[in-house]
Design an enzyme around this catalytic site. Structure first.
Site, short mmCIF file in Angstrom:
data_model
loop_
_atom_site.label_atom_id
_atom_site.label_comp_id
_atom_site.label_asym_id
_atom_site.label_seq_id
_atom_site.Cartn_x
_atom_site.Cartn_y
_atom_site.Cartn_z
N GLY A 1 -8.22 9.78 8.70
CA GLY A 1 -8.30 9.69 10.14
C GLY A 1 -9.60 10.94 10.36
O GLY A 1 -10.01 11.26 11.50
N LYS B 1 0.94 -1.25 -0.11
CA LYS B 1 0.01 0.10 -0.03
C LYS B 1 0.93 1.12 0.07
O LYS B 1 1.55 1.51 0.99
CB LYS B 1 -0.87 -0.08 1.35
CG LYS B 1 -1.90 1.24 1.39
CD LYS B 1 -2.52 1.43 2.43
CE LYS B 1 -3.06 2.77 2.73
NZ LYS B 1 -3.67 3.23 4.09
N ALA C 1 -9.14 5.98 3.17
CA ALA C 1 -9.17 6.92 3.95
C ALA C 1 -10.36 7.68 3.93
O ALA C 1 -10.97 8.06 2.88
CB ALA C 1 -7.96 7.69 3.57
N GLY C 2 -10.80 8.34 5.10
CA GLY C 2 -11.66 9.11 5.19
C GLY C 2 -13.19 8.66 5.64
O GLY C 2 -14.15 9.41 5.77
N ASN D 1 -9.85 2.40 8.80
CA ASN D 1 -9.15 1.74 9.95
C ASN D 1 -9.69 2.56 11.29
O ASN D 1 -10.45 2.12 12.39
CB ASN D 1 -7.53 1.91 10.15
CG ASN D 1 -6.87 1.52 11.34
OD1 ASN D 1 -5.66 1.35 11.14
ND2 ASN D 1 -7.21 1.19 12.38
N SER D 2 -9.85 3.96 11.34
CA SER D 2 -9.99 4.64 12.56
C SER D 2 -11.61 4.58 12.77
O SER D 2 -12.10 4.61 14.02
CB SER D 2 -9.88 6.06 12.23
OG SER D 2 -8.48 6.29 11.73
#
Lengths: 277, 70
Positions: free
Chosen positions: A174, A113, A201-202, A223-224
């Site tokens: 994040g 990645k 992301a996001g 993830n977050s």
């Protein structure tokens, strides 16, 4: 429910990160609950202080990293989960290339990645360095999954270089702001119909992941949104359902959006209806 | 005498030394990760070359190990 990543058929369209969880146990339980078949991880330089031998009173973080690695290894072996190492923290193509080489040796995978950050404030990828890194990595046999902005021309260039998988952001890492520019993302989908497109992301909510799949994206990487939830394991389950729901709705065919209201109940011969002419 | 930096710590050696030998000295003082990879002067060196890679004075060795990531 099959996601193709460089020839590997995966029975989940969700890819999940291994960071920020309250504990390694919760990380492992969350990954399992998400049904994801790909887990991201990273490499970090061993700190001379935090990596000091046990008993010195200085060990801590490095030991935590080793514990996480053991949990990730058990996930990979017990649940047929593939590892996707990232190049987080790299700011140049050279740094990313070196880190990718080390990842390939350690994790035994050609996947990477690719993250090359150009701005510390919003962690926006540097498109110039990203393309340069991609060129070298592909020439060296890597199978690159580049994290990039939702810029059509950049995505096209990455695809032309040989990236079969492209991962535009929904919004900065994040932030949990979801899909800030569905128009851009839709355009990329329409213009690159053969690429495997993954939103990276996001993503903040399961509904964001569902929306990405409804737009025709092949998968989402997050993830977050799970790790920072009050109950990460339950949130991971919610994302598993959301991704499946998004794919089902996409395949079922969404109704066309209209500018004006259209009654769903037939008006002819309804009570108190009178023909005016 | 040659001076080598390993993870930002300076080591002095009285004679030429291989990467393998330098790592042995380093891990006498630091925890050895179960798995690791490394770079010399920001260039990747495969494990198969540790024993043959001669270090030069001023070389910078960075050791990396797995951590969680997004």
């Amino acid at each position: 429910m099959s996601l193709n990543i460089y020839g590997s058929e995966l029975d989940s369209r969700l890819l999940i990160g291994s960071a920020l969880y309250p504990s390694p146990e919760i990380m492992k339980a969350s990954v399992i609950a998400s049904k994801a078949k790909v887990v991201t991880l990273s490499l970090k330089r061993q700190s001379p202080i935090l990596g000091s031998k046990q008993g010195s009173g200085l060990e801590n973080e490095q030991g935590g990293g080793q514990a996480i690695w053991q949990y990730i290894q058990s996930l990979a072996s017990e649940h047929e989960i593939k590892l996707l190492p990232n190049t987080a923290g790299c700011k140049t193509a050279d740094e990313a290339y070196t880190l990718a080489q080390m990842s390939r040796e350690l994790f035994g995978t050609p996947w990477v990645k690719l993250e090359v950050i150009g701005d510390d404030y919003n962690l926006q990828p540097d498109p110039i360095e990203l393309l340069d890194a991609c060129k070298h990595l592909i020439a060296d046999g890597f199978q690159v999954l580049p994290y990039c902005t939702d810029d059509l021309v950049l995505c096209q260039r990455l695809y032309d270089l040989g990236c079969q998988v492209i991962m535009p952001w929904a919004s900065p890492i994040g932030t949990g702001k979801g899909l800030l520019n569905p128009y851009n993302l839709t355009t990329i989908r329409e213009r690159l119909p053969k690429a495997t497109l993954i939103i990276d992301a996001g993503i903040g909510k399961p509904s964001d992941a569902c929306q990405a799949l409804e737009l025709g994206y092949d998968g989402v990487l997050l993830n977050s949104a799970v790790a920072l939830a009050s109950d990460p394991v339950t949130m991971a389950r919610a994302f598993a359902y959301a991704v499946e729901s998004g794919e089902l709705s996409r395949s079922a065919g969404l109704m066309p959006e209209r500018q004006t209201a259209q009654p769903s109940t037939p008006t002819l011969d309804t009570p108190f209806w009178h023909q005016t002419t | 005498m040659i001076t080598i930096s390993i993870n930002e710590q300076t080591y002095k050696f009285y004679e030429q030394i291989t990467l393998s030998e330098a790592l042995s000295r380093y891990f006498e003082h630091e925890s050895k990760p179960t798995v690791f990879a490394l770079a010399v002067n920001q260039n990747f060196v495969p494990q198969t070359q540790y024993a043959n890679h001669q270090l030069s004075s001023g070389d910078i060795v960075d050791i990396f190990s797995p951590i969680q990531g997004g």
